[in-house]
Scaffold this motif. Structure first.
Motif, mmCIF file in Angstrom:
data_model
loop_
_atom_site.group_PDB
_atom_site.id
_atom_site.type_symbol
_atom_site.label_atom_id
_atom_site.label_comp_id
_atom_site.label_asym_id
_atom_site.label_seq_id
_atom_site.Cartn_x
_atom_site.Cartn_y
_atom_site.Cartn_z
ATOM 1 N N ALA A 21 0.844 -1.196 0.000
ATOM 2 C CA ALA A 21 0.000 0.000 0.000
ATOM 3 C C ALA A 21 0.874 1.239 0.000
ATOM 4 O O ALA A 21 1.754 1.386 0.848
ATOM 5 C CB ALA A 21 -0.922 0.001 1.211
ATOM 6 N N ALA B 3 2.859 1.791 3.812
ATOM 7 C CA ALA B 3 2.437 1.051 5.002
ATOM 8 C C ALA B 3 3.323 -0.178 5.152
ATOM 9 O O ALA B 3 3.515 -0.935 4.205
ATOM 10 C CB ALA B 3 0.977 0.633 4.874
ATOM 11 N N SER C 183 1.615 -2.188 10.757
ATOM 12 C CA SER C 183 0.655 -1.095 10.647
ATOM 13 C C SER C 183 -0.752 -1.655 10.578
ATOM 14 O O SER C 183 -0.964 -2.785 10.121
ATOM 15 C CB SER C 183 0.928 -0.248 9.392
ATOM 16 O OG SER C 183 0.612 -0.974 8.221
ATOM 17 N N VAL D 107 -2.869 -0.720 8.530
ATOM 18 C CA VAL D 107 -3.176 -0.850 7.099
ATOM 19 C C VAL D 107 -2.839 -2.257 6.614
ATOM 20 O O VAL D 107 -3.651 -2.919 5.965
ATOM 21 C CB VAL D 107 -2.409 0.203 6.275
ATOM 22 C CG1 VAL D 107 -2.612 -0.048 4.774
ATOM 23 C CG2 VAL D 107 -2.858 1.607 6.640
ATOM 24 N N LEU E 249 -5.699 -4.934 5.535
ATOM 25 C CA LEU E 249 -5.694 -5.428 4.160
ATOM 26 C C LEU E 249 -5.579 -6.945 4.118
ATOM 27 O O LEU E 249 -6.274 -7.612 3.336
ATOM 28 C CB LEU E 249 -4.553 -4.792 3.371
ATOM 29 C CG LEU E 249 -4.766 -3.337 2.948
ATOM 30 C CD1 LEU E 249 -3.492 -2.771 2.340
ATOM 31 C CD2 LEU E 249 -5.919 -3.222 1.962
ATOM 32 N N TYR F 176 -0.449 -9.056 2.968
ATOM 33 C CA TYR F 176 0.543 -8.003 2.854
ATOM 34 C C TYR F 176 1.958 -8.532 2.708
ATOM 35 O O TYR F 176 2.277 -9.649 3.121
ATOM 36 C CB TYR F 176 0.462 -7.065 4.068
ATOM 37 C CG TYR F 176 0.827 -5.651 3.703
ATOM 38 C CD1 TYR F 176 -0.041 -4.864 2.966
ATOM 39 C CD2 TYR F 176 2.058 -5.117 4.066
ATOM 40 C CE1 TYR F 176 0.298 -3.566 2.600
ATOM 41 C CE2 TYR F 176 2.405 -3.817 3.704
ATOM 42 C CZ TYR F 176 1.521 -3.054 2.967
ATOM 43 O OH TYR F 176 1.876 -1.785 2.597
ATOM 44 N N GLU G 102 -3.146 4.946 -2.818
ATOM 45 C CA GLU G 102 -4.093 5.974 -2.392
ATOM 46 C C GLU G 102 -3.695 7.298 -3.009
ATOM 47 O O GLU G 102 -2.628 7.840 -2.728
ATOM 48 C CB GLU G 102 -4.129 6.086 -0.864
ATOM 49 C CG GLU G 102 -5.160 7.106 -0.385
ATOM 50 C CD GLU G 102 -5.348 7.082 1.108
ATOM 51 O OE1 GLU G 102 -5.107 8.127 1.756
ATOM 52 O OE2 GLU G 102 -5.736 6.021 1.635
ATOM 53 N N LEU H 19 -7.228 4.609 3.005
ATOM 54 C CA LEU H 19 -6.384 3.775 3.868
ATOM 55 C C LEU H 19 -5.824 4.582 5.031
ATOM 56 O O LEU H 19 -5.482 4.015 6.076
ATOM 57 C CB LEU H 19 -5.231 3.181 3.069
ATOM 58 C CG LEU H 19 -5.595 2.294 1.879
ATOM 59 C CD1 LEU H 19 -4.327 1.811 1.194
ATOM 60 C CD2 LEU H 19 -6.453 1.118 2.309
ATOM 61 N N TYR I 268 -8.551 4.905 9.979
ATOM 62 C CA TYR I 268 -8.864 3.590 10.541
ATOM 63 C C TYR I 268 -10.201 3.563 11.278
ATOM 64 O O TYR I 268 -10.509 2.616 11.985
ATOM 65 C CB TYR I 268 -7.744 3.105 11.468
ATOM 66 C CG TYR I 268 -7.479 3.951 12.701
ATOM 67 C CD1 TYR I 268 -8.259 3.812 13.861
ATOM 68 C CD2 TYR I 268 -6.431 4.868 12.725
ATOM 69 C CE1 TYR I 268 -8.003 4.575 14.994
ATOM 70 C CE2 TYR I 268 -6.168 5.625 13.849
ATOM 71 C CZ TYR I 268 -6.955 5.480 14.983
ATOM 72 O OH TYR I 268 -6.699 6.229 16.099
ATOM 73 N N LEU J 298 -13.354 2.238 7.469
ATOM 74 C CA LEU J 298 -12.275 1.500 6.808
ATOM 75 C C LEU J 298 -12.703 0.112 6.336
ATOM 76 O O LEU J 298 -12.471 -0.234 5.171
ATOM 77 C CB LEU J 298 -11.044 1.396 7.716
ATOM 78 C CG LEU J 298 -9.887 0.566 7.137
ATOM 79 C CD1 LEU J 298 -9.339 1.183 5.851
ATOM 80 C CD2 LEU J 298 -8.767 0.399 8.159
#
Length: 269
Positions: free
Chosen positions: A142, A152, A156, A158, A162, A169, A197, A224, A227, A231
């Protein structure tokens, strides 16, 4: 949490420069006396007086309110803590969450603080349930355009959100976020899929030239990077766009700016 001052009972006058927490508080039924300019989810927050930006606090506005509690975002707003403490009985600086469990603990902290534990648990349960998505890609990266580029990392919220939403990730990034003045070409080359993003609320092809022939999807800004309760819903939109082979995952909450009465928040009620 970083706490300055003391909390004596349920806070009545609350100001906050933390958009993610503010969205949760709105669903929890907590009314704010002051907010940052970027707190627009749900749209009812836009009626709350602005007392700062994401990095600046209007001292005169806070002095006039004399809040029981000021909520900040740490470490981005650490330079504001001492200023806020001059005019507030207590200041809580909320750290950037490192995973979904951390997000849940932040939300539960505020639910308890406002004596709404049961409602907080219900909202947190819905938040977690909404993040359960079927796997789509591995080795996902990301990249968030904030003028410079924020990547990210593994530690994190994120990355964790994800992964739970179906975008497993990338490994080997032992940090929360990394900042780059230029597009992070080396990291992009290692990824199998990139979620980018955008800097604004539209998709411009020239913004993603640095991705080359990499598979990707673009989200509007502040998707993103937020949070709050939106989200998981936003990530469902991203999942749907990617599953259909689309490169633009809009409109997300940052474009729609939903009302608390809209169907957008129906999964929480």
């Amino acid at each position: 949490m970083l706490l300055v001052g003391s909390l004596d009972g349920v806070p009545r006058k609350v100001v906050s420069l933390n958009p993610s927490v503010n969205e949760f508080l709105a669903l929890l039924g907590v009314e704010l006396a002051g907010r940052d300019v970027f707190s627009y989810r749900p749209m009812e927050l836009m009626k709350v007086p602005i007392i700062g930006t994401f990095t600046e606090l209007r001292e005169d506005a806070v002095r006039a309110i004399s809040p029981d509690l000021t909520i900040l975002y740490y470490p981005v707003q650490r330079h504001i803590v001492d200023v806020a403490a001059r005019y507030s009985k207590a200041v809580v600086a909320v750290p950037t969450p490192v995973d979904v469990d951390h997000v849940a603990s932040i939300f539960r902290f505020f639910a308890k603080l406002f004596d709404r534990d049961e409602e907080g648990d219900r909202l947190v349960g819905a938040y977690r349930d909404l993040l359960r998505g079927r796997p789509l890609y591995d080795e996902v990266l990301a990249v968030i355009n904030l003028g410079a580029y924020d990547v990210a990392c593994t530690m994190s919220y994120v990355a964790d959100a994800l992964t739970k939403a179906g975008f497993k990730y990338m490994h080997g990034l032992p940090c929360v976020f990394r900042h780059f003045p230029e597009p992070p070409a080396e990291l992009v080359s290692r990824a199998k899929f990139v979620i980018y993003e955008a800097r604004g609320r539209r998709f411009y092809e020239n913004e993603v030239d640095f991705l080359g022939d990499k598979e990707f999807v673009v989200t509007p800004n502040d998707t993103l990077a937020h949070y709050g309760p939106s989200l998981p819903i936003d990530l469902q939109i991203v999942w749907g766009a990617v599953s259909r082979g689309e490169r633009w995952a809009g409109p997300t909450s940052s474009m729609l700016r939903p009302s608390i009465r809209d169907s957008w928040y129906k999964p929480y009620y």
